[in-house]
Design a protein around this motif. Structure first.
Motif, PDB file in Angstrom:
ATOM      1  N   GLN A   1       5.762   7.200  -1.747  1.00 14.69           N
ATOM      2  CA  GLN A   1       5.227   6.183  -0.850  1.00 14.69           C
ATOM      3  C   GLN A   1       6.335   5.256  -0.328  1.00 14.69           C
ATOM      4  O   GLN A   1       6.490   5.065   0.880  1.00 14.69           O
ATOM      5  CB  GLN A   1       4.166   5.363  -1.579  1.00 14.69           C
ATOM      6  CG  GLN A   1       2.993   6.164  -2.099  1.00 14.69           C
ATOM      7  CD  GLN A   1       2.068   6.611  -0.996  1.00 14.69           C
ATOM      8  OE1 GLN A   1       1.865   5.898  -0.022  1.00 14.69           O
ATOM      9  NE2 GLN A   1       1.523   7.803  -1.136  1.00 14.69           N
TER      10      GLN A   1
ATOM     11  N   TRP B   1       2.008   8.579   5.017  1.00 15.06           N
ATOM     12  CA  TRP B   1       1.105   7.440   5.178  1.00 15.06           C
ATOM     13  C   TRP B   1       1.839   6.137   5.472  1.00 15.06           C
ATOM     14  O   TRP B   1       1.451   5.405   6.403  1.00 15.06           O
ATOM     15  CB  TRP B   1       0.217   7.291   3.938  1.00 15.06           C
ATOM     16  CG  TRP B   1      -0.885   8.289   3.881  1.00 15.06           C
ATOM     17  CD1 TRP B   1      -1.017   9.310   2.988  1.00 15.06           C
ATOM     18  CD2 TRP B   1      -2.009   8.404   4.756  1.00 15.06           C
ATOM     19  NE1 TRP B   1      -2.141  10.046   3.253  1.00 15.06           N
ATOM     20  CE2 TRP B   1      -2.772   9.512   4.335  1.00 15.06           C
ATOM     21  CE3 TRP B   1      -2.433   7.670   5.858  1.00 15.06           C
ATOM     22  CZ2 TRP B   1      -3.941   9.900   4.979  1.00 15.06           C
ATOM     23  CZ3 TRP B   1      -3.599   8.057   6.506  1.00 15.06           C
ATOM     24  CH2 TRP B   1      -4.338   9.160   6.060  1.00 15.06           C
TER      25      TRP B   1
ATOM     26  N   ASP C   1      -5.795  -3.907  -2.693  1.00 16.48           N
ATOM     27  CA  ASP C   1      -5.769  -2.455  -2.498  1.00 16.48           C
ATOM     28  C   ASP C   1      -6.220  -1.713  -3.747  1.00 16.48           C
ATOM     29  O   ASP C   1      -6.923  -0.695  -3.672  1.00 16.48           O
ATOM     30  CB  ASP C   1      -4.357  -2.004  -2.111  1.00 16.48           C
ATOM     31  CG  ASP C   1      -4.083  -2.143  -0.623  1.00 16.48           C
ATOM     32  OD1 ASP C   1      -5.041  -2.438   0.109  1.00 16.48           O
ATOM     33  OD2 ASP C   1      -2.930  -1.970  -0.210  1.00 16.48           O
TER      34      ASP C   1
ATOM     35  N   SER D   1      -9.336   0.729  -3.757  1.00 14.02           N
ATOM     36  CA  SER D   1      -9.094   2.139  -4.052  1.00 14.02           C
ATOM     37  C   SER D   1      -9.878   2.604  -5.269  1.00 14.02           C
ATOM     38  O   SER D   1     -10.313   3.762  -5.332  1.00 14.02           O
ATOM     39  CB  SER D   1      -7.595   2.377  -4.276  1.00 14.02           C
ATOM     40  OG  SER D   1      -6.872   2.138  -3.094  1.00 14.02           O
TER      41      SER D   1
ATOM     42  N   ASN E   1       0.452   1.149  -1.701  1.00 15.15           N
ATOM     43  CA  ASN E   1      -0.280   2.405  -1.845  1.00 15.15           C
ATOM     44  C   ASN E   1       0.075   3.111  -3.148  1.00 15.15           C
ATOM     45  O   ASN E   1      -0.726   3.888  -3.673  1.00 15.15           O
ATOM     46  CB  ASN E   1       0.010   3.325  -0.658  1.00 15.15           C
ATOM     47  CG  ASN E   1      -1.156   4.246  -0.347  1.00 15.15           C
ATOM     48  OD1 ASN E   1      -2.310   3.901  -0.589  1.00 15.15           O
ATOM     49  ND2 ASN E   1      -0.870   5.416   0.189  1.00 15.15           N
TER      50      ASN E   1
END
Length: 512
Positions: free
Chosen positions: A117, A173, A295, A299, A427
């Motif tokens: 990431q 991403w 997040d 998630s 992420n």
């Protein structure tokens, strides 16, 4: 600028579109390809694996069979004759893999995904999103084409290939955040995120039935050939048409170029390359941790829907996901719709000055996180009426679509120059949360697929949604942070919330 015949043809074909609209369309299909390559194995593995299931051993849904097990012969016959409670396999698969092996194969994608990431975000910031995004999807498509060969060789080869696929997808991403920061004016970013970034959510609604149709008509291996070729075709279009910045685009109009550059510069983008990454400042920034925590909470809940919703619908409500793939994707279609509506309304309120950036992020984040928490409490006690349960699950994900106007775009609010790196960091933590969610569900159900156990699962999500959202609401920011300009002279007042209003007003003027 010299251009080849392929690029000349593509430019003439799409020349009537505004440059950023064409970019959004290309990125949309790139996002669809990424997620299609991610979940195609989840569908195909049903046909790949050899099973010995018959109607005599078919699983019964909790809501159709009394949990006490005292079933009369008449009731048992009725249940056995119900198509929605049977899990029959018409064709024997080629692979003799047990459940543990299948679980390792399905999880192997994430072994690579979680590690690249930050790398992907940093590469996109230094070398531009065009090459990083395009090459990642190209290699992912190549890996997908070799999946049938790897699977037929041995499962270790398939695991290795899926790890490589995860490594490539993980880099792609964060790259989209760089596209967002460089190409999209701040007031249009929630709309871009809803339409383009959320394409991954939309892809679930048609990837499941598409893969099911391909498998039924041409075999499981055709699924990988079709999806792999689609990714390659996309990359051959993306590379000649995409450009790292608006200034590099050969056909962008002067008016559009000035509009984009003025807006993104006012939003904190620096045109000169910033070589020093402010790692220490990021690590000690409460607005960064607000996004990370938010997040992770989002998630965790979303992973429940993506990985456990089919199990709940089959074992509790009595739906067969194999026979009703369109129904399993319906909640995600609602999430995409919710994302579009919230992004447009958020843009409208922000552009007209009714809400500041920070208040927009807070309000829509509360809708996206606290809304599903409340709905899940209702789902936990909705009983065995499948229409009520499905409607509530759809409404829950519809509300969660508001995340497009809050956490998903907040990276570019506080650090547009490092939005790719920041998204990669966030992420990574979110991926860890996604690992924990199915493990927690397994620990709570413990092989007991009953309504009581699933009530515990739904209630588990409520405090996680609530606590992470409270943290986000307290510490989030809508202001460009001073460390966004690392390596340059800091802009005075960039961390002062009160001093961000002139910048916001400038964005309003640009958008008019």
């Amino acid at each position: 600028m010299d251009r080849g015949p392929v690029q000349q043809t593509l430019l003439s074909a799409f020349g009537w579109l505004p440059a950023r609209i064409a970019l959004a369309a290309l990125t949309f299909f790139g996002s669809v390809n990424i997620f299609t390559l991610r979940i195609n194995l989840s569908v195909a593995i049903v046909a790949m694996v050899r099973r010995n299931l018959t109607s005599a051993t078919a699983a019964r849904a909790h809501c159709l069979v009394p949990s006490s097990g005292n079933v009369t012969e008449e009731e048992e016959g009725a249940v056995t004759a119900t198509p929605l409670t049977l899990h029959q396999v018409e064709d024997e698969g080629e692979m003799d893999w047990d459940e543990i092996t299948q679980g390792v194969i399905l999880a192997s994608y994430y072994y690579g995904y979680v590690f690249t990431q930050v790398v992907g975000g940093r590469l996109a910031e230094r070398y531009g999103p065009r090459i990083v995004f395009g090459i990642c999807i190209m290699f992912s498509g190549i890996c997908t084409l070799f999946t049938p060969l790897a699977a037929r060789t041995n499962y270790a080869s398939l695991i290795a290939l899926r790890v490589i696929l995860g490594l490539c997808s993980g880099m792609s991403w964060p790259t989209m955040q760089c596209i967002l920061a460089r190409w999209i004016p701040p007031l249009e970013r929630p709309r871009f995120v809803a339409i383009v970034h959320f394409a991954s959510t939309l892809s679930i609604t048609f990837t499941l039935p598409m893969c099911g149709y391909i498998i039924a008509t041409h075999g499981w291996d055709a699924t990988f050939y079709v999806t792999g070729c689609l990714a390659l075709v996309w990359s051959f279009i993306w590379l000649p048409l995409m450009h790292n910045t608006p200034a590099q685009h050969p056909r962008i109009s002067t008016k559009e170029l000035e509009y984009i550059e003025t807006a993104v510069t006012a939003g904190g983008i620096t045109r000169t390359r910033l070589r020093r990454v402010p790692w220490r400042e990021m690590a000690t920034s409460l607005p960064v941790w607000a996004i990370i925590v938010g997040d992770m909470g989002n998630s965790f809940g979303l992973s429940l829907y993506m990985t456990q919703l089919p199990t709940y619908m089959k074992n509790i409500l009595g739906f067969s996901i194999k026979d009703n793939s369109a129904l399993s994707g319906l909640p995600f279609l609602c999430r995409y719709t919710g994302g579009l509506i919230c992004s447009w309304s958020g843009d409208w309120l922000l552009s007209r000055g009714y809400l500041s950036i920070i208040n927009t992020r807070r309000i829509y984040s509360a809708i996206a996180m606290l809304g599903p928490a409340v709905v899940l409490m209702v789902v936990a006690h909705s009983g065995c009426d499948p229409s009520v349960a499905v409607a509530l699950l759809c409404f829950s994900l519809f509300l969660n679509g508001a995340i497009t106007t809050s956490q998903l775009v907040n990276h570019t609010d506080i650090a547009p120059n490092f939005s790719g790196t920041l998204f990669g960091i966030c992420n990574t933590f979110a991926s860890i949360s996604s690992f924990i969610s199915p493990m927690a569900v397994g620990a709570l159900t413990r092989g007991q697929q009953t309504m009581g156990q699933w009530q515990k699962v739904f209630w588990m999500c409520v405090p996680i949604y609530g606590l992470t959202e409270i943290f986000y609401l307290i510490f989030c920011s809508g202001t460009v942070q001073s460390w966004n300009f690392a390596g340059q002279q800091q802009r005075k007042g960039s961390t002062d919330e009160a001093k961000s209003e002139p910048e916001t007003k400038a964005l309003h003027e640009v958008s008019k």
